[in-house]
Design a protein around this motif. Structure first.
Motif, PDB file in Angstrom:
ATOM      1  N   ASP A  35      42.099  22.561 -36.910  1.00 59.94           N
ATOM      2  CA  ASP A  35      41.994  23.150 -38.244  1.00 59.94           C
ATOM      3  C   ASP A  35      40.885  22.510 -39.060  1.00 59.94           C
ATOM      4  O   ASP A  35      40.520  23.005 -40.115  1.00 59.94           O
ATOM      5  CB  ASP A  35      43.319  23.005 -38.996  1.00 59.94           C
ATOM      6  N   THR A  36      40.387  21.386 -38.603  1.00 56.46           N
ATOM      7  CA  THR A  36      39.314  20.674 -39.304  1.00 56.46           C
ATOM      8  C   THR A  36      38.287  20.201 -38.290  1.00 56.46           C
ATOM      9  O   THR A  36      38.488  20.309 -37.084  1.00 56.46           O
ATOM     10  CB  THR A  36      39.869  19.448 -40.063  1.00 56.46           C
ATOM     11  N   ASN A  37      37.183  19.680 -38.804  1.00 56.60           N
ATOM     12  CA  ASN A  37      36.180  19.015 -37.970  1.00 56.60           C
ATOM     13  C   ASN A  37      35.359  19.973 -37.097  1.00 56.60           C
ATOM     14  O   ASN A  37      35.003  19.640 -35.975  1.00 56.60           O
ATOM     15  CB  ASN A  37      36.858  17.956 -37.101  1.00 56.60           C
ATOM     16  N   TYR A  38      35.067  21.172 -37.595  1.00 58.71           N
ATOM     17  CA  TYR A  38      34.275  22.127 -36.827  1.00 58.71           C
ATOM     18  C   TYR A  38      33.480  23.033 -37.757  1.00 58.71           C
ATOM     19  O   TYR A  38      33.726  23.120 -38.949  1.00 58.71           O
ATOM     20  CB  TYR A  38      35.169  22.983 -35.927  1.00 58.71           C
ATOM     21  N   VAL A  39      32.515  23.710 -37.148  1.00 58.91           N
ATOM     22  CA  VAL A  39      31.817  24.803 -37.820  1.00 58.91           C
ATOM     23  C   VAL A  39      31.888  26.003 -36.882  1.00 58.91           C
ATOM     24  O   VAL A  39      31.800  25.856 -35.665  1.00 58.91           O
ATOM     25  CB  VAL A  39      30.362  24.439 -38.202  1.00 58.91           C
ATOM     26  N   LYS A  40      32.105  27.169 -37.461  1.00 57.57           N
ATOM     27  CA  LYS A  40      32.240  28.411 -36.698  1.00 57.57           C
ATOM     28  C   LYS A  40      31.025  29.280 -37.014  1.00 57.57           C
ATOM     29  O   LYS A  40      30.726  29.526 -38.184  1.00 57.57           O
ATOM     30  CB  LYS A  40      33.534  29.116 -37.112  1.00 57.57           C
ATOM     31  N   LEU A  41      30.340  29.744 -35.959  1.00 59.65           N
ATOM     32  CA  LEU A  41      29.092  30.494 -36.114  1.00 59.65           C
ATOM     33  C   LEU A  41      29.183  31.871 -35.473  1.00 59.65           C
ATOM     34  O   LEU A  41      29.768  32.020 -34.402  1.00 59.65           O
ATOM     35  CB  LEU A  41      27.946  29.728 -35.454  1.00 59.65           C
ATOM     36  N   ASP A  42      28.555  32.850 -36.112  1.00 59.70           N
ATOM     37  CA  ASP A  42      28.381  34.181 -35.526  1.00 59.70           C
ATOM     38  C   ASP A  42      27.018  34.176 -34.846  1.00 59.70           C
ATOM     39  O   ASP A  42      25.987  33.969 -35.498  1.00 59.70           O
ATOM     40  CB  ASP A  42      28.429  35.242 -36.622  1.00 59.70           C
ATOM     41  N   ILE A  43      27.005  34.394 -33.526  1.00 59.67           N
ATOM     42  CA  ILE A  43      25.739  34.382 -32.779  1.00 59.67           C
ATOM     43  C   ILE A  43      25.378  35.778 -32.271  1.00 59.67           C
ATOM     44  O   ILE A  43      24.516  35.926 -31.408  1.00 59.67           O
ATOM     45  CB  ILE A  43      25.791  33.372 -31.611  1.00 59.67           C
ATOM     46  N   SER A  44      26.005  36.808 -32.821  1.00 59.38           N
ATOM     47  CA  SER A  44      25.834  38.178 -32.319  1.00 59.38           C
ATOM     48  C   SER A  44      24.409  38.709 -32.479  1.00 59.38           C
ATOM     49  O   SER A  44      24.007  39.603 -31.741  1.00 59.38           O
ATOM     50  CB  SER A  44      26.814  39.130 -33.001  1.00 59.38           C
ATOM     51  N   LYS A  45      23.632  38.153 -33.410  1.00 61.93           N
ATOM     52  CA  LYS A  45      22.278  38.659 -33.645  1.00 61.93           C
ATOM     53  C   LYS A  45      21.205  37.857 -32.910  1.00 61.93           C
ATOM     54  O   LYS A  45      20.021  38.111 -33.083  1.00 61.93           O
ATOM     55  CB  LYS A  45      21.998  38.690 -35.140  1.00 61.93           C
ATOM     56  N   ILE A  46      21.618  36.912 -32.081  1.00 62.45           N
ATOM     57  CA  ILE A  46      20.659  36.098 -31.334  1.00 62.45           C
ATOM     58  C   ILE A  46      20.524  36.677 -29.926  1.00 62.45           C
ATOM     59  O   ILE A  46      21.521  36.854 -29.222  1.00 62.45           O
ATOM     60  CB  ILE A  46      21.118  34.629 -31.227  1.00 62.45           C
ATOM     61  N   ALA A  47      19.304  36.972 -29.512  1.00 57.67           N
ATOM     62  CA  ALA A  47      19.058  37.460 -28.148  1.00 57.67           C
ATOM     63  C   ALA A  47      19.506  36.404 -27.150  1.00 57.67           C
ATOM     64  O   ALA A  47      19.358  35.205 -27.390  1.00 57.67           O
ATOM     65  CB  ALA A  47      17.578  37.765 -27.968  1.00 57.67           C
ATOM     66  N   LYS A  48      20.059  36.833 -26.031  1.00 52.36           N
ATOM     67  CA  LYS A  48      20.536  35.897 -25.004  1.00 52.36           C
ATOM     68  C   LYS A  48      19.444  34.918 -24.575  1.00 52.36           C
ATOM     69  O   LYS A  48      19.691  33.738 -24.378  1.00 52.36           O
ATOM     70  CB  LYS A  48      21.042  36.652 -23.769  1.00 52.36           C
ATOM     71  N   LEU A  49      18.215  35.403 -24.464  1.00 55.93           N
ATOM     72  CA  LEU A  49      17.088  34.562 -24.062  1.00 55.93           C
ATOM     73  C   LEU A  49      16.816  33.452 -25.083  1.00 55.93           C
ATOM     74  O   LEU A  49      16.372  32.373 -24.732  1.00 55.93           O
ATOM     75  CB  LEU A  49      15.834  35.426 -23.883  1.00 55.93           C
ATOM     76  N   GLY A  50      17.107  33.700 -26.338  1.00 54.31           N
ATOM     77  CA  GLY A  50      16.801  32.737 -27.396  1.00 54.31           C
ATOM     78  C   GLY A  50      17.946  31.831 -27.796  1.00 54.31           C
ATOM     79  O   GLY A  50      17.830  31.083 -28.762  1.00 54.31           O
ATOM     80  N   GLN A  51      19.056  31.873 -27.086  1.00 52.18           N
ATOM     81  CA  GLN A  51      20.201  31.062 -27.490  1.00 52.18           C
ATOM     82  C   GLN A  51      20.016  29.610 -27.061  1.00 52.18           C
ATOM     83  O   GLN A  51      20.035  29.284 -25.877  1.00 52.18           O
ATOM     84  CB  GLN A  51      21.492  31.640 -26.920  1.00 52.18           C
ATOM     85  N   CYS A  52      19.836  28.765 -28.076  1.00 50.90           N
ATOM     86  CA  CYS A  52      19.644  27.330 -27.870  1.00 50.90           C
ATOM     87  C   CYS A  52      20.435  26.574 -28.924  1.00 50.90           C
ATOM     88  O   CYS A  52      20.799  27.129 -29.957  1.00 50.90           O
ATOM     89  CB  CYS A  52      18.176  26.939 -28.022  1.00 50.90           C
ATOM     90  N   ILE A  53      20.676  25.327 -28.641  1.00 51.57           N
ATOM     91  CA  ILE A  53      21.184  24.428 -29.664  1.00 51.57           C
ATOM     92  C   ILE A  53      20.243  23.236 -29.709  1.00 51.57           C
ATOM     93  O   ILE A  53      19.837  22.708 -28.680  1.00 51.57           O
ATOM     94  CB  ILE A  53      22.652  24.006 -29.433  1.00 51.57           C
ATOM     95  N   TYR A  54      19.860  22.863 -30.913  1.00 47.66           N
ATOM     96  CA  TYR A  54      18.930  21.764 -31.159  1.00 47.66           C
ATOM     97  C   TYR A  54      19.736  20.635 -31.796  1.00 47.66           C
ATOM     98  O   TYR A  54      20.433  20.859 -32.789  1.00 47.66           O
ATOM     99  CB  TYR A  54      17.824  22.212 -32.106  1.00 47.66           C
ATOM    100  N   VAL A  55      19.645  19.430 -31.233  1.00 48.20           N
ATOM    101  CA  VAL A  55      20.461  18.310 -31.702  1.00 48.20           C
ATOM    102  C   VAL A  55      19.592  17.079 -31.912  1.00 48.20           C
ATOM    103  O   VAL A  55      18.737  16.771 -31.082  1.00 48.20           O
ATOM    104  CB  VAL A  55      21.565  17.963 -30.674  1.00 48.20           C
ATOM    105  N   CYS A  56      19.843  16.369 -33.017  1.00 46.55           N
ATOM    106  CA  CYS A  56      19.258  15.047 -33.243  1.00 46.55           C
ATOM    107  C   CYS A  56      20.373  14.104 -33.684  1.00 46.55           C
ATOM    108  O   CYS A  56      21.249  14.488 -34.462  1.00 46.55           O
ATOM    109  CB  CYS A  56      18.176  15.078 -34.319  1.00 46.55           C
ATOM    110  N   TRP A  57      20.326  12.897 -33.176  1.00 47.19           N
ATOM    111  CA  TRP A  57      21.327  11.869 -33.482  1.00 47.19           C
ATOM    112  C   TRP A  57      20.785  10.925 -34.532  1.00 47.19           C
ATOM    113  O   TRP A  57      19.591  10.609 -34.537  1.00 47.19           O
ATOM    114  CB  TRP A  57      21.678  11.083 -32.221  1.00 47.19           C
ATOM    115  N   ASP A  58      21.647  10.419 -35.418  1.00 47.64           N
ATOM    116  CA  ASP A  58      21.250   9.475 -36.471  1.00 47.64           C
ATOM    117  C   ASP A  58      20.010   9.986 -37.182  1.00 47.64           C
ATOM    118  O   ASP A  58      18.985   9.316 -37.271  1.00 47.64           O
ATOM    119  CB  ASP A  58      21.000   8.078 -35.884  1.00 47.64           C
ATOM    120  N   ASP A  59      20.122  11.199 -37.704  1.00 51.98           N
ATOM    121  CA  ASP A  59      18.971  11.908 -38.269  1.00 51.98           C
ATOM    122  C   ASP A  59      19.165  12.171 -39.758  1.00 51.98           C
ATOM    123  O   ASP A  59      20.191  12.729 -40.163  1.00 51.98           O
ATOM    124  CB  ASP A  59      18.811  13.242 -37.524  1.00 51.98           C
ATOM    125  N   GLU A  60      18.210  11.758 -40.560  1.00 53.24           N
ATOM    126  CA  GLU A  60      18.193  12.018 -42.003  1.00 53.24           C
ATOM    127  C   GLU A  60      19.493  11.580 -42.679  1.00 53.24           C
ATOM    128  O   GLU A  60      20.000  12.251 -43.578  1.00 53.24           O
ATOM    129  CB  GLU A  60      17.913  13.498 -42.270  1.00 53.24           C
TER     130      GLU A  60
END
Length: 127
Positions: A35-60
């Protein structure tokens, strides 16, 4: 479900996809929908070819920052003082989206299309 760990394995985020919905959780274990500690995203408008996740640790000032370019945030229950989720890549000086930041130290890009992590600079560990 994909687990992303920081290079020193002290931080983790989990990404889970159900159809056109993607969840990003903080932590390394999920036994059920939290019930906590998450974010829920709608990815329906992203082309399958372009689906990525970008991650940085200890950032800003955040433990981690993640971007799912082109997604729409449906709901967020993350601690926004510790974690940041965005839906647009940063822009360069010409106003063009760029992933250059995520090719640096403590950062990584995961492509769902190619099922691969880049760059090979140990910016993240996936399991």
């Amino acid at each position: 479900m994909i687990r992303f760990y920081s290079p020193d394995t002290t931080k983790c985020l989990i990404v889970r996809t159900e159809g056109d919905t993607r969840y990003i959780y903080n932590g390394d274990e999920i036994k059920y929908i939290l019930d906590t500690n998450y974010v829920k995203l709608d990815i329906s408008k992203i082309a399958k070819l372009g689906q990525c996740i970008y991650v940085c640790w200890d950032d800003e000032g955040y433990d981690w920052q993640a971007i799912v370019d082109g997604a729409e945030i449906i709901e967020s229950k993350l601690d926004t003082n510790k974690f940041k989720v965005k839906t647009q890549l940063p822009l360069n000086e010409r106003g063009t989206p760029t992933e250059i930041k995520f090719r640096g130290e403590n950062c990584a890009i995961y492509s769902y299309y190619s099922n691969s992590l880049s760059p090979d600079n140990n910016g993240a560990i996936i399991k």
